[in-house]
Design a protein around this motif. Sequence first.
Motif, PDB file in Angstrom:
ATOM      1  N   GLY A   3       1.377  17.473 -12.109  1.00  0.00           N
ATOM      2  CA  GLY A   3       1.874  16.275 -12.776  1.00  0.00           C
ATOM      3  C   GLY A   3       2.371  15.194 -11.841  1.00  0.00           C
ATOM      4  N   LYS A   4       1.818  15.128 -10.621  1.00  0.00           N
ATOM      5  CA  LYS A   4       2.202  14.020  -9.736  1.00  0.00           C
ATOM      6  C   LYS A   4       1.626  12.719 -10.270  1.00  0.00           C
ATOM      7  CE  LYS A   4       3.571  16.140  -5.527  1.00  0.00           C
ATOM      8  NZ  LYS A   4       3.858  15.788  -4.164  1.00  0.00           N
ATOM      9  N   ILE A   5       2.297  11.615  -9.901  1.00  0.00           N
ATOM     10  CA  ILE A   5       1.963  10.297 -10.439  1.00  0.00           C
ATOM     11  C   ILE A   5       1.754   9.319  -9.285  1.00  0.00           C
ATOM     12  CG2 ILE A   5       2.725   8.416 -11.953  1.00  0.00           C
ATOM     13  CD1 ILE A   5       4.863  10.652 -12.966  1.00  0.00           C
ATOM     14  N   LEU A   6       0.559   8.749  -9.212  1.00  0.00           N
ATOM     15  CA  LEU A   6       0.297   7.658  -8.283  1.00  0.00           C
ATOM     16  C   LEU A   6       0.900   6.409  -8.905  1.00  0.00           C
ATOM     17  CD1 LEU A   6      -1.363   7.123  -5.619  1.00  0.00           C
ATOM     18  CD2 LEU A   6      -3.106   6.164  -7.140  1.00  0.00           C
ATOM     19  N   VAL A   7       1.708   5.680  -8.155  1.00  0.00           N
ATOM     20  CA  VAL A   7       2.400   4.525  -8.739  1.00  0.00           C
ATOM     21  C   VAL A   7       2.234   3.299  -7.844  1.00  0.00           C
ATOM     22  CG1 VAL A   7       4.627   5.186  -7.753  1.00  0.00           C
ATOM     23  CG2 VAL A   7       4.582   3.736  -9.754  1.00  0.00           C
ATOM     24  N   SER A   8       2.016   2.155  -8.484  1.00  0.00           N
ATOM     25  CA  SER A   8       1.911   0.888  -7.758  1.00  0.00           C
ATOM     26  C   SER A   8       3.205   0.629  -6.988  1.00  0.00           C
ATOM     27  CB  SER A   8       1.685  -0.275  -8.726  1.00  0.00           C
ATOM     28  OG  SER A   8       0.470  -0.182  -9.410  1.00  0.00           O
ATOM     29  N   ALA A   9       3.077   0.324  -5.704  1.00  0.00           N
ATOM     30  CA  ALA A   9       4.247   0.103  -4.853  1.00  0.00           C
ATOM     31  C   ALA A   9       5.114  -1.049  -5.360  1.00  0.00           C
ATOM     32  CB  ALA A   9       3.815  -0.144  -3.409  1.00  0.00           C
ATOM     33  N   CYS A  10       4.499  -2.079  -5.937  1.00  0.00           N
ATOM     34  CA  CYS A  10       5.295  -3.211  -6.427  1.00  0.00           C
ATOM     35  C   CYS A  10       6.230  -2.782  -7.556  1.00  0.00           C
ATOM     36  CB  CYS A  10       4.405  -4.374  -6.864  1.00  0.00           C
ATOM     37  SG  CYS A  10       3.247  -3.981  -8.186  1.00  0.00           S
ATOM     38  N   LEU A  11       5.819  -1.761  -8.336  1.00  0.00           N
ATOM     39  CA  LEU A  11       6.678  -1.260  -9.411  1.00  0.00           C
ATOM     40  C   LEU A  11       7.882  -0.492  -8.863  1.00  0.00           C
ATOM     41  CD1 LEU A  11       4.034   0.013 -11.997  1.00  0.00           C
ATOM     42  CD2 LEU A  11       5.380  -2.106 -12.082  1.00  0.00           C
ATOM     43  N   MET A  12       7.752  -0.037  -7.614  1.00  0.00           N
ATOM     44  CA  MET A  12       8.843   0.702  -6.974  1.00  0.00           C
ATOM     45  C   MET A  12       9.751  -0.229  -6.177  1.00  0.00           C
ATOM     46  SD  MET A  12       8.304   3.639  -8.185  1.00  0.00           S
ATOM     47  CE  MET A  12       9.562   4.514  -7.292  1.00  0.00           C
ATOM     48  N   GLY A  13       9.546  -1.539  -6.333  1.00  0.00           N
ATOM     49  CA  GLY A  13      10.434  -2.513  -5.699  1.00  0.00           C
ATOM     50  C   GLY A  13       9.960  -3.046  -4.369  1.00  0.00           C
ATOM     51  N   HIS A  14       8.789  -2.631  -3.909  1.00  0.00           N
ATOM     52  CA  HIS A  14       8.256  -3.139  -2.643  1.00  0.00           C
ATOM     53  C   HIS A  14       7.707  -4.552  -2.850  1.00  0.00           C
ATOM     54  CE1 HIS A  14       8.531   0.807  -0.677  1.00  0.00           C
ATOM     55  NE2 HIS A  14       8.190   1.283  -1.860  1.00  0.00           N
ATOM     56  N   ALA A  15       8.123  -5.484  -2.013  1.00  0.00           N
ATOM     57  CA  ALA A  15       7.713  -6.891  -2.134  1.00  0.00           C
ATOM     58  C   ALA A  15       6.359  -7.089  -1.460  1.00  0.00           C
ATOM     59  CB  ALA A  15       8.775  -7.810  -1.527  1.00  0.00           C
ATOM     60  N   ALA A  29      12.838   7.382 -16.581  1.00  0.00           N
ATOM     61  CA  ALA A  29      11.772   8.305 -16.184  1.00  0.00           C
ATOM     62  C   ALA A  29      11.432   8.132 -14.701  1.00  0.00           C
ATOM     63  CB  ALA A  29      10.528   8.095 -17.041  1.00  0.00           C
ATOM     64  N   ILE A  30      11.454   6.898 -14.207  1.00  0.00           N
ATOM     65  CA  ILE A  30      11.166   6.657 -12.784  1.00  0.00           C
ATOM     66  C   ILE A  30      12.190   7.400 -11.930  1.00  0.00           C
ATOM     67  CG2 ILE A  30      11.161   4.908 -10.946  1.00  0.00           C
ATOM     68  CD1 ILE A  30       8.691   4.648 -12.587  1.00  0.00           C
ATOM     69  N   ASP A  31      13.458   7.289 -12.289  1.00  0.00           N
ATOM     70  CA  ASP A  31      14.511   7.977 -11.527  1.00  0.00           C
ATOM     71  C   ASP A  31      14.306   9.497 -11.573  1.00  0.00           C
ATOM     72  OD1 ASP A  31      15.688   5.505 -11.008  1.00  0.00           O
ATOM     73  OD2 ASP A  31      16.970   5.615 -12.791  1.00  0.00           O
ATOM     74  N   ARG A  32      13.985  10.014 -12.749  1.00  0.00           N
ATOM     75  CA  ARG A  32      13.789  11.459 -12.910  1.00  0.00           C
ATOM     76  C   ARG A  32      12.579  11.919 -12.087  1.00  0.00           C
ATOM     77  NH1 ARG A  32      13.478  11.399 -17.931  1.00  0.00           N
ATOM     78  NH2 ARG A  32      11.241  11.550 -18.286  1.00  0.00           N
ATOM     79  N   TRP A  33      11.469  11.181 -12.186  1.00  0.00           N
ATOM     80  CA  TRP A  33      10.264  11.564 -11.444  1.00  0.00           C
ATOM     81  C   TRP A  33      10.472  11.469  -9.941  1.00  0.00           C
ATOM     82  CZ3 TRP A  33       7.022   7.991 -15.050  1.00  0.00           C
ATOM     83  CH2 TRP A  33       6.840   8.633 -16.289  1.00  0.00           C
ATOM     84  N   ARG A  34      11.254  10.481  -9.512  1.00  0.00           N
ATOM     85  CA  ARG A  34      11.555  10.353  -8.080  1.00  0.00           C
ATOM     86  C   ARG A  34      12.326  11.593  -7.619  1.00  0.00           C
ATOM     87  NH1 ARG A  34      14.333   5.768  -7.979  1.00  0.00           N
ATOM     88  NH2 ARG A  34      12.589   4.438  -7.495  1.00  0.00           N
ATOM     89  N   GLU A  35      13.341  11.986  -8.384  1.00  0.00           N
ATOM     90  CA  GLU A  35      14.145  13.160  -8.038  1.00  0.00           C
ATOM     91  C   GLU A  35      13.300  14.432  -8.027  1.00  0.00           C
ATOM     92  OE1 GLU A  35      17.436  13.282 -10.762  1.00  0.00           O
ATOM     93  OE2 GLU A  35      18.182  11.319 -10.094  1.00  0.00           O
ATOM     94  N   GLU A  36      12.317  14.508  -8.919  1.00  0.00           N
ATOM     95  CA  GLU A  36      11.451  15.680  -9.018  1.00  0.00           C
ATOM     96  C   GLU A  36      10.339  15.672  -7.958  1.00  0.00           C
ATOM     97  OE1 GLU A  36      11.936  16.164 -13.886  1.00  0.00           O
ATOM     98  OE2 GLU A  36      10.068  15.363 -13.061  1.00  0.00           O
ATOM     99  N   GLY A  37      10.240  14.591  -7.195  1.00  0.00           N
ATOM    100  CA  GLY A  37       9.218  14.504  -6.166  1.00  0.00           C
ATOM    101  C   GLY A  37       7.812  14.287  -6.703  1.00  0.00           C
ATOM    102  N   ARG A  38       7.705  13.708  -7.892  1.00  0.00           N
ATOM    103  CA  ARG A  38       6.400  13.491  -8.524  1.00  0.00           C
ATOM    104  C   ARG A  38       5.705  12.203  -8.083  1.00  0.00           C
ATOM    105  NH1 ARG A  38       5.269  16.327 -13.520  1.00  0.00           N
ATOM    106  NH2 ARG A  38       7.074  17.515 -14.202  1.00  0.00           N
ATOM    107  N   LEU A  39       6.438  11.235  -7.545  1.00  0.00           N
ATOM    108  CA  LEU A  39       5.873   9.911  -7.307  1.00  0.00           C
ATOM    109  C   LEU A  39       5.182   9.803  -5.953  1.00  0.00           C
ATOM    110  CD1 LEU A  39       8.767   7.697  -8.710  1.00  0.00           C
ATOM    111  CD2 LEU A  39       6.703   8.497  -9.887  1.00  0.00           C
ATOM    112  N   VAL A  40       3.982   9.240  -5.981  1.00  0.00           N
ATOM    113  CA  VAL A  40       3.198   8.946  -4.783  1.00  0.00           C
ATOM    114  C   VAL A  40       2.910   7.449  -4.844  1.00  0.00           C
ATOM    115  CG1 VAL A  40       1.044   9.377  -3.559  1.00  0.00           C
ATOM    116  CG2 VAL A  40       2.171  11.250  -4.806  1.00  0.00           C
TER     117      VAL A  40
END
Length: 164
Positions: A3-15, A29-40
Amino acid sequence: MTGKILVSACLMGHAIRYDGRSKPLIHPAIDRWREEGRLVTICPEMSAGMVVPRPPAEIANGATGADVLAGTARVMEITGGDVTAEFRQAAENALALAQETGCQYALLIDGSPSCGSGFIYDGTFSGGRHAGHGVTAALLKQAGIEVYSDREIDILAARIAAAS
């Protein structure tokens, strides 16, 4: 972990958007997934060597990312530059990262000629848009990765919860 999630960097706050800005997605959900190590995290365009800022780009003539992948459409900058090759490379890079890290899902910024999954702009640079996928979103979908837009985070969260 599944259940890993590829996520757009701009959505993670990268300018790193074309205009040098970010579009942070604030959601529990973003905070939870970050803590769970799901976000790429990836910015497909930056992975293909595109700079920030860069001229706005759209898929020409109201076409879609699938058309670009099929070789029947181009990605053009407002300045007239053809960046089709860069957007195709960006999509390949995102798919490779998703596969290497076991991403089953992708959460991408809507409207982008790379990441759009609900809508993309129509190629006129007038703000007109239509239903369709950007180049990266189209390639990820073709590879069997479930693609969700930033407006569909609750749907993705429910999908992941149901799969757990």
